[in-house]
Scaffold this motif. Structure first.
Motif, PDB file in Angstrom:
ATOM      1  N   THR A 112       0.847  -1.189   0.000  1.00 37.59           N
ATOM      2  CA  THR A 112       0.000   0.000   0.000  1.00 37.59           C
ATOM      3  C   THR A 112       0.881   1.238   0.000  1.00 37.59           C
ATOM      4  O   THR A 112       1.764   1.382   0.845  1.00 37.59           O
ATOM      5  N   GLU A 113       0.649   2.113  -0.965  1.00 36.39           N
ATOM      6  CA  GLU A 113       1.477   3.309  -1.106  1.00 36.39           C
ATOM      7  C   GLU A 113       0.600   4.555  -1.109  1.00 36.39           C
ATOM      8  O   GLU A 113      -0.622   4.474  -1.016  1.00 36.39           O
ATOM      9  N   GLY A 114       1.249   5.687  -1.236  1.00 36.44           N
ATOM     10  CA  GLY A 114       0.541   6.957  -1.220  1.00 36.44           C
ATOM     11  C   GLY A 114      -0.218   7.232  -2.505  1.00 36.44           C
ATOM     12  O   GLY A 114      -0.193   6.449  -3.461  1.00 36.44           O
ATOM     13  N   ALA A 115      -0.890   8.373  -2.521  1.00 38.46           N
ATOM     14  CA  ALA A 115      -1.692   8.751  -3.685  1.00 38.46           C
ATOM     15  C   ALA A 115      -1.873  10.258  -3.714  1.00 38.46           C
ATOM     16  O   ALA A 115      -1.660  10.955  -2.721  1.00 38.46           O
ATOM     17  N   LEU A 116      -2.268  10.731  -4.883  1.00 38.18           N
ATOM     18  CA  LEU A 116      -2.602  12.139  -5.060  1.00 38.18           C
ATOM     19  C   LEU A 116      -4.088  12.296  -4.771  1.00 38.18           C
ATOM     20  O   LEU A 116      -4.930  11.714  -5.454  1.00 38.18           O
ATOM     21  N   MET A 117      -4.413  13.087  -3.742  1.00 39.49           N
ATOM     22  CA  MET A 117      -5.787  13.231  -3.284  1.00 39.49           C
ATOM     23  C   MET A 117      -6.350  14.596  -3.671  1.00 39.49           C
ATOM     24  O   MET A 117      -5.641  15.611  -3.651  1.00 39.49           O
ATOM     25  N   VAL A 118      -7.647  14.596  -3.994  1.00 39.54           N
ATOM     26  CA  VAL A 118      -8.349  15.842  -4.317  1.00 39.54           C
ATOM     27  C   VAL A 118      -9.697  15.845  -3.589  1.00 39.54           C
ATOM     28  O   VAL A 118     -10.226  14.790  -3.227  1.00 39.54           O
ATOM     29  N   PRO A 119     -10.280  17.030  -3.354  1.00 38.23           N
ATOM     30  CA  PRO A 119     -11.581  17.116  -2.685  1.00 38.23           C
ATOM     31  C   PRO A 119     -12.674  16.414  -3.492  1.00 38.23           C
ATOM     32  O   PRO A 119     -12.542  16.210  -4.713  1.00 38.23           O
ATOM     33  N   PRO A 120     -13.765  16.056  -2.826  1.00 37.79           N
ATOM     34  CA  PRO A 120     -14.857  15.327  -3.506  1.00 37.79           C
ATOM     35  C   PRO A 120     -15.399  16.041  -4.734  1.00 37.79           C
ATOM     36  O   PRO A 120     -15.736  15.403  -5.738  1.00 37.79           O
ATOM     37  N   ASP A 121     -15.503  17.363  -4.664  1.00 30.77           N
ATOM     38  CA  ASP A 121     -16.096  18.133  -5.757  1.00 30.77           C
ATOM     39  C   ASP A 121     -15.056  18.793  -6.653  1.00 30.77           C
ATOM     40  O   ASP A 121     -15.367  19.715  -7.412  1.00 30.77           O
ATOM     41  N   SER A 122     -13.814  18.301  -6.584  1.00 26.34           N
ATOM     42  CA  SER A 122     -12.740  18.935  -7.353  1.00 26.34           C
ATOM     43  C   SER A 122     -12.950  18.767  -8.856  1.00 26.34           C
ATOM     44  O   SER A 122     -13.340  17.698  -9.330  1.00 26.34           O
ATOM     45  N   PRO A 123     -12.665  19.808  -9.628  1.00 22.89           N
ATOM     46  CA  PRO A 123     -12.743  19.688 -11.091  1.00 22.89           C
ATOM     47  C   PRO A 123     -11.519  18.986 -11.679  1.00 22.89           C
ATOM     48  O   PRO A 123     -11.503  18.695 -12.876  1.00 22.89           O
ATOM     49  N   ILE A 124     -10.536  18.700 -10.863  1.00 17.13           N
ATOM     50  CA  ILE A 124      -9.314  18.038 -11.335  1.00 17.13           C
ATOM     51  C   ILE A 124      -9.625  16.578 -11.639  1.00 17.13           C
ATOM     52  O   ILE A 124     -10.054  15.822 -10.765  1.00 17.13           O
ATOM     53  N   LYS A 125      -9.430  16.173 -12.884  1.00 21.54           N
ATOM     54  CA  LYS A 125      -9.731  14.808 -13.303  1.00 21.54           C
ATOM     55  C   LYS A 125      -8.495  14.022 -13.728  1.00 21.54           C
ATOM     56  O   LYS A 125      -8.543  12.795 -13.843  1.00 21.54           O
ATOM     57  N   GLY A 126      -7.389  14.713 -13.971  1.00 19.14           N
ATOM     58  CA  GLY A 126      -6.174  14.037 -14.409  1.00 19.14           C
ATOM     59  C   GLY A 126      -4.960  14.893 -14.098  1.00 19.14           C
ATOM     60  O   GLY A 126      -5.075  16.044 -13.639  1.00 19.14           O
ATOM     61  N   ILE A 127      -3.768  14.350 -14.368  1.00 24.57           N
ATOM     62  CA  ILE A 127      -2.527  15.057 -14.062  1.00 24.57           C
ATOM     63  C   ILE A 127      -2.464  16.391 -14.805  1.00 24.57           C
ATOM     64  O   ILE A 127      -2.001  17.394 -14.267  1.00 24.57           O
TER      65      ILE A 127
END
Length: 330
Positions: A109-124
Motif C-alpha cells: 500500500t502506497e501513497g496517492a494524489l488526493m483531491v476534494p470530492p467536488d474537485s474539477p481536477i480529473k487528471g494530471i
C-alpha cells in the motif's frame, strides 16, 4: 488533525497490550522493533503479542516507542533496535554503502494524489496552475514517480507548472481540507482518512509503478534488519518474518482481532476505521520474492534514472541479496 479527546484516549491505551497480554514466559532471542505513534507496525506487534506468535515462532518481541521516522532511522543505524519498518530505497542505499541490511516486504500500500470530492481536477494535466502539496520533500519516491508520469503522459513539468508546497502530511491534509491546496500527494494512512470523508484518489503510486513496468503491486516498505542481526539472531529473525505473516492472516480472517488494534489507530469514527483497515489489508504482500524483486528492480532503475544520486546514492541497480531469503509476508 486528531481531536484532543482521540489523542488522549489513544495515548492512555497505548501501553495496554504490552501490559495485559505479555506471554507467560520468554522464548528464544529478543527482537526489538521500533514503532511510531499510530504507525501500522504497532498494529501488527499487538497481534503478535496477543496471540503469542512470537513465542510460537521461537523469539520474544519487544516494542520500542519512537517519536518519528528520523528517530527510527537513527536508532536503527545505532544498533539500538533489531528492526524498523523502512523504505526499500533507503535499505538499498545502506546496503550499497556496505551495510548488510536485509529487507522483508511489509506492505504494497502506497501513497496517492488526493483531491476534494467536488474537485474539477480529473487528471494530471489539470494540475497546471493548481496548488499542489507534496509530503516527504522534493526527493520523496512518490513525488519522483508522479513527476515522471506527468512528463511521460503529458510532457508536463509539475515542478514549474504547479504551485508547490512541501510539508508534513498532517499539515498538508489540513490545508487540503481547508481548500488552501487543490491537491496533495500523501502517504496512504492520510489518504485513507481523507477517503473516509469522501475525498478522491486522482492517481496512486501503484498506478504509476505499473505504468513504468511493474507487473503487480510492489512492496516498497518492509522490515529492515542489519546483517549482523541476521547472522547472530538468524532463527529469531526468520521467526519474526513468520509471525508477521501470521499476524496479517489473523487480521485478514478474524474481524474480532481488530478490537485490539483499533485503540492504536486513532480512528475517530467507523468510516475512518474501515478505510484504514481496508487499505492495510489490501497491502499484504503475497507474491514470491523472485517476482517481488523483479518488479522492484524495474522501479529502482526508474527512480535511479529520475532521482539520481541524491535519491538512491551512487548505485544504479538494486543491490544483490537485499531480500531476506525465505521471508515473504503473506
Amino acid at each position: 488533525m486528531l481531536s484532543r479527546r482521540a489523542l488522549l484516549a489513544t495515548a492512555a491505551l497505548w501501553s495496554l497490550p504490552a501490559i495485559l497480554i505479555r506471554p507467560a514466559r520468554a522464548a528464544g532471542e529478543t527482537i526489538r522493533i521500533g514503532v511510531l505513534p499510530f504507525g501500522t507496525a504497532s498494529w501488527e506487534a499487538a497481534i503478535i503479542k496477543a496471540r503469542g506468535l512470537d513465542a510460537a515462532n521461537g523469539f520474544t518481541l519487544e516494542t520500542v516507542k519512537l517519536a518519528g521516522n528520523d528517530a527510527a532511522r537513527i536508532a536503527f543505524q545505532g544498533r539500538q533496535l533489531d528492526t524498523i519498518v523502512g523504505d526499500l530505497i533507503w535499505a538499498a542505499r545502506l546496503r550499497n554503502e556496505g551495510r548488510g541490511v536485509k529487507f522483508v516486504p511489509y506492505s504494497t500500500t502506497e501513497g496517492a494524489l488526493m483531491v476534494p470530492p467536488d474537485s474539477p481536477i480529473k487528471g494530471i494535466g489539470d494540475l497546471v496552475g493548481k496548488r499542489l502539496g507534496v509530503a516527504g520533500g522534493a526527493l520523496d519516491k512518490n513525488w519522483v514517480l508522479l513527476r515522471a508520469q506527468a512528463r511521460e503522459t503529458g510532457n508536463l513539468d509539475l515542478e514549474t507548472a504547479s504551485q508547490l508546497a512541501y510539508g508534513a502530511p498532517p499539515l498538508l491534509m489540513q490545508k487540503l481540507e481547508s481548500r488552501e491546496l487543490d491537491a496533495a500527494l500523501l502517504y496512504w494512512t492520510y489518504c485513507a482518512r481523507l477517503e473516509a470523508k469522501g475525498y478522491r484518489r486522482l492517481i496512486s503510486a501503484d498506478d504509476i509503478m505499473r505504468a513504468f513496468g511493474a507487473k503487480g503491486s510492489v512492496a516498497l516498505i518492509g522490515y529492515l534488519f542489519e546483517g549482523e542481526t541476521v547472522r547472530t539472531k538468524a532463527a529469531a529473525v526468520e521467526g519474526f518474518a513468520r509471525a508477521s505473516a501470521a499476524a496479517k492472516e489473523v487480521l485478514a480472517n478474524e474481524p474480532e482481532a481488530w478490537a485490539l488494534v483499533r485503540p492504536l489507530m486513532a480512528a475517530e469514527d467507523d468510516a475512518t476505521f474501515e478505510a484504514l483497515k481496508r487499505n492495510f489489508l489490501a497491502g499484504t504482500p503475497r507474491r514470491p520474492l523472485a517476482t517481488e524483486r523483479s518488479d522492484a528492480e524495474t522501479i529502482y532503475a526508474t527512480l535511479a534514472r529520475l532521482g539520481g544520486e541524491r535519491l538512491v546514492g551512487e548505485a544504479k541497480v538494486l543491490p544483490p541479496d537485499l531480500y531476506l531469503d525465505g521471508a515473504r509476508n503473506g
